[in-house]
Design a protein around this motif. Structure first.
Motif, short mmCIF file in Angstrom:
data_model
loop_
_atom_site.label_atom_id
_atom_site.label_comp_id
_atom_site.label_asym_id
_atom_site.label_seq_id
_atom_site.Cartn_x
_atom_site.Cartn_y
_atom_site.Cartn_z
N ASN A 158 2.56 -8.62 -1.63
CA ASN A 158 2.79 -7.66 -2.72
C ASN A 158 3.57 -8.27 -3.88
N ASP B 233 -0.87 -7.66 9.04
CA ASP B 233 -0.94 -6.95 7.77
C ASP B 233 -0.82 -7.89 6.57
N ILE C 48 -6.55 -8.45 1.30
CA ILE C 48 -6.19 -7.07 1.00
C ILE C 48 -4.76 -7.05 0.47
N ARG D 258 -1.39 -4.87 0.04
CA ARG D 258 -0.79 -3.71 0.69
C ARG D 258 0.53 -3.36 0.01
N GLY E 282 3.33 0.36 3.19
CA GLY E 282 2.14 0.33 4.01
C GLY E 282 1.23 1.53 3.86
N TYR F 41 -0.63 2.32 1.08
CA TYR F 41 -1.78 2.07 0.24
C TYR F 41 -2.30 0.65 0.45
N GLU F 42 -3.60 0.50 0.28
CA GLU F 42 -4.24 -0.81 0.32
C GLU F 42 -5.19 -0.91 -0.86
N LYS G 239 -8.39 -3.64 -2.32
CA LYS G 239 -9.21 -4.80 -1.98
C LYS G 239 -9.14 -5.84 -3.09
N TYR H 173 -8.77 1.39 -4.27
CA TYR H 173 -7.58 1.49 -3.44
C TYR H 173 -7.76 2.64 -2.46
N THR I 47 -3.85 4.94 3.21
CA THR I 47 -4.01 4.61 4.63
C THR I 47 -3.78 5.81 5.54
#
Length: 875
Positions: free
Chosen positions: A492, A523, A528, A530, A534, A536-537, A539, A656, A659
């Motif tokens: 991040n 993770d 990805i 993140r 944790g 939201y993710e 691509k 996005y 999760t």
């Protein structure tokens, strides 16, 4: 007389200088404040390791014996307030026939070894691109010319120091250099530290430097600095021109005939040889000087071809210079004049590189007429063959000793690098000797991380890792198989920390350095992005949606391919096929109108036009825009092979996902996305930011960029920086490479120029500040500080000889609230260090310790540096 020798004058806290005493003496090391670090008497041939040095510039002083009149010696050591590991990959090597010194350069340091005494030296902050022995050197010579991409330096290898730096090198020997500055020629004695001569205009150089002063030809000896007037040459008040060891004096005669006196210099002060000849032709040009009108002639061309074909049968082209011309090409003695007959062919070869890596050789012949001392010349050109390459270098490296680094000119010596270190190979004895064993560091580290307490750093090398404790600089090695060492720049936008018990070396846990949450290794994906919590993710691959601009509807890939097939020319299209497609394009134009068809083209051109033609009046701009659109309309109908880019949009979106709810959403990046470079989330997962690179129609042009700040809670865009906004503000935004948040909710991104932008956050409001000539590295954990470098990207169109990523090893620390001011500046990696070539390694990533007392930086050259920052003292 020297009393001691140092193996380095520049070092780090964990790399200790060694002193070797050449005579018994009192020795002490003194800080700037006058305090002694070391003071004592040492015997001849004794060596000591200086492991007690403090950061700063330290004075090293020695005095021989007890006598007041005894010899003294004084030198300095610079100690960086940092520890440095690894980075031992050899960049270049230099071995000489007539010198015992061997040089090895890596990205940020210079290694020196003596073949005779086997002593080793190392110098940080020195890494020249080329090393040349000074003229007239013997085995005992200690002076070398260090050449970089920007300057030259004279290096005293025994003292381990640069004694003089300059640009525009002409000549150097063991005590004197000749160089040029703005048309002036300087002769400087670097031993006595005084300038001997400064003269304007032309010069000729051999074993003496010839120059004109007060209409007299004068010379200065390059061995002792003695000046004298050169006899046997009349006053040079006419036109005279000089090249190596030659002076041409032009005396005008009646009509078109001119009298030329060509003096061959360096034959002593008397009896200088002079060629005298007449010609109907005028000099064309010489060393940049254009001469008045001249006539062309092509006499002897066939005779010249015959003469040269006898010497070099595979010549491709032969040209005769029938006019009188004089050139100075890389100090070659090349003279072009007109003559009647060809005798005494003297060949001079010059190798040049031409486009597409096709190398040719140019052969020139000086032709002397035996009867009348006249000179003529012919030029020939032939392609380099495989045989030519073999002649240039007959040395074949022996792979069993490792990677070949370099060899001496006589091929008697070669340097190799293996996993065990460096070795010097003798071709005569067929023996390899290990060198620089006590100073050379072959370790190349892939990555490095702070421990959570900031007291240690973990460095990764292959399948093993080394933990270094800063309190005692002890190192412990342990395997890293079984848990993930993330090869990305961070998690991040931050380099994660490792939390583990030092005493047991338990399997470490990853921790996000901003949220301080523990992160599961699974993770930490390079595919990805993140959020810290944790939830939201996003691509790394963007979503592509195609839109037909004419109908305003989304189309599938099959529909897009159908449009391309219907309206695109093929490479082998016949005239009839082209007419059919041109008719279809005309029908498209009539159906949807010129404005709609050319709207995208118009947008594209206007953005570039407004940026590049601000100096035109409104009327001039209007006329020019009409010309451009008319040309584009014609291209649309008849020239463009593909028109799908003009009638369709390729929209890219960041995807996005929440999760918890597994809901996917999209954020528009823009039209024609090239790369989605980075996505990051704020500490509280409220905001998302991303940076991207957009495609351009021009080949290798400077790609534009996009930065977007998005509110995930409100699902709305807060801030967008793109080409349209910057064009309106008369700025330029190139490709955006990273976008990260601080713990204080500030955001930052940077582009290729490079410019960094800090998006300041205050109670839900955002304001943007640009910091020029900076590329972003990271925020500090508190968010009070930010680290920059200044690596950039130069596009092909602006610099075809020097395009692409431009690395930098410079690191700058700024305070976020006072971002225009540089608090601290370091250059521990390659670029920024004296003599490092432009393509050398750079700082790959950086991180602050939790207490912000240290900065960890990882270099692309395999080295790791941890600096003590003292930021509280800078406030």
């Amino acid at each position: 007389m020297k009393l001691f020798e140092l193996n380095t004058h520049h070092t780090y806290l964990n790399i200790y200088p060694v002193v070797r005493f050449l005579s018994s003496c009192f020795f002490k090391i003194i800080e700037d404040n006058g305090n002694w670090i070391l003071n004592g008497f040492f015997a001849e041939d004794q060596s000591i390791t200086l492991d007690c040095l403090k950061p700063g510039k330290l004075r090293v002083y020695a005095k021989e014996g007890d006598s007041e009149s005894g010899n003294t010696q004084e030198e300095y050591i610079t100690v960086e307030d940092a520890v440095k590991f690894g980075g031992g990959k050899a960049k270049n090597g230099f071995v000489f026939e007539n010198s015992h010194w061997v040089f090895i350069t890596s990205g940020d340091r210079l290694y020196i070894w003596n073949r005779e005494t086997r002593e080793s030296k190392i110098e940080y902050y020195l890494s020249p691109d080329t090393i040349l022995p000074c003229e007239n050197v013997f085995a005992s010579c200690n002076f070398f010319v260090f050449k970089t991409h920007s300057d030259y330096s004279i290096f005293d290898v025994e003292a381990g120091q640069i004694v003089y730096s300059y640009t525009n090198h002409i000549y150097a020997n063991d005590h004197m250099v000749v160089y040029g500055v703005s048309g002036d020629i300087h002769v400087y004695d670097y031993i006595r530290k005084q300038e001997i001569l400064c003269v304007k205009g032309q010069y000729s150089i051999g074993n003496r430097l010839f120059y004109v002063e007060d209409d007299q030809l004068k010379a200065i000896s390059l061995s002792n600095g003695y000046k004298n007037i050169v006899p046997d040459i009349e006053d040079l008040n006419g036109k005279n021109y000089r090249l190596v060891n030659t002076t041409l004096l032009v005396l005008a005669k009646d009509g078109f005939v001119k009298d030329y006196h060509l003096y061959r210099l360096n034959n002593g002060e008397k009896g200088i040889q002079c060629f005298r000849f007449y010609s109907d032709y005028y000099i064309s040009h010489f060393m940049g000087y254009d001469m008045p009108g001249y006539s062309k002639a092509e006499e002897q061309l066939e005779a010249a071809k015959v003469a040269l074909q006898q010497i070099k049968p595979d010549l491709r082209e032969v040209h005769l210079s029938a006019t009188i011309k004089l050139f100075d090409i890389e100090n070659c003695k090349i003279i072009y004049t007109d003559g009647k007959r060809a005798f005494e062919l003297s060949l001079i070869e010059v190798t040049r590189s031409i486009p597409r890596n096709v190398t040719k050789r140019y052969m020139r012949a000086i032709i002397k007429d035996e009867k009348c001392d006249s000179l003529s010349s012919i030029a020939a050109e032939y392609e380099r063959t495989e045989n030519d390459a073999v002649v240039e270098d007959k040395f074949i490296p022996n792979e069993k000793y490792g990677k070949y680094i370099c060899s001496s000119e006589d091929k008697k010596w070669a340097v190799y690098q293996s996993e065990d270190g460096l070795s010097l190979y003798s071709t005569q004895d067929d023996k390899a000797t290990p060198i620089l064993q006590d100073v050379y560091m072959p370790c190349l580290y892939q990555n490095a991380y702070f421990s959570s307490d900031g007291k240690s750093v973990v460095m990764v090398k292959g399948k093993s890792s080394t933990i270094c404790n800063f309190e005692n600089l002890s190192e412990t090695t342990f395997p890293v198989e079984g848990f993930v060492i993330d090869r990305q720049d961070g998690f991040n936008g931050y380099r994660p920390e490792l939390d583990f018990v030092m005493s047991t070396l338990a399997q470490p846990r990853w921790r996000d350095s901003i949220s301080l949450n523990y992160v599961r290794p699974e993770d930490m994906s390079g595919h990805i992005f993140r959020s810290p919590l944790g939830d939201y993710e996003a691509k790394t691959d963007y979503k592509l949606v195609r839109i037909n601009r004419l109908t305003g509807k989304e189309i599938t890939s099959e529909e897009f391919n159908e449009l391309a097939s219907k309206y695109s020319f093929k490479d082998n299209s016949t005239d009839e096929e082209r007419k059919v497609i041109e008719k279809r394009r005309q029908e498209l134009l009539e159906k949807y109108g010129e404005e709609k068809i050319l709207s995208k083209c118009k947008d594209f051109w206007l953005r570039n036009f407004n940026r590049d033609h601000r100096d035109l009046t409104a009327e001039q701009q209007k006329t020019r825009i009409e010309e451009i659109l008319k040309r584009e309309l014609d291209s649309f109908l008849h020239r463009y092979q593909r028109i799908t880019p003009w009638i369709t949009d390729a929209l890219g979106y960041v995807v996005y996902c929440n999760t918890k709810t597994h809901k996917e959403s999209s954020i528009l990046i823009g039209n024609n996305v090239w790369f989605l470079n980075y996505v990051s989330f704020s500490r509280d997962s409220r905001y998302l930011a991303f940076g991207a690179k957009m495609a351009q129609s021009d080949f290798r042009s400077s790609q534009s960029g996009v930065y977007v700040l998005f509110d995930l809670k409100e699902e709305k865009e807060i801030l967008r920086y793109d080409e349209d906004r910057c064009a309106a503000e008369k700025q330029q935004l190139s490709a955006v490479w990273s976008a990260v948040f601080s713990s204080k909710m500030d955001s930052a991104f940077y582009d290729s120029n490079p410019n960094s932008y800090i998006v300041h956050y205050s109670e839900g409001n955002f304001s943007t500040e640009c910091v020029s000539d900076r590329s972003l590295l990271c925020f500090s954990p508190s968010g009070d500080y930010i680290a920059f470098s200044n690596q950039r990207y130069i596009d092909y169109q602006h610099h075809p000889d020097h395009w692409g990523h431009q690395p930098s090893g410079n690191i700058f620390i700024h305070k976020v609230d006072d971002a225009q001011k540089t608090l601290l500046e370091f250059n521990d990696f390659s670029e920024g260090i004296k003599g490092v070539c432009r393509r050398a390694g750079n700082v790959a990533s950086a991180a602050f310790s939790q207490d912000e007392s240290r900065l960890l930086a990882v270099g692309s050259d395999g080295s790791v540096v941890v600096r003590n920052l003292h930021l509280q003292e800078e406030k």
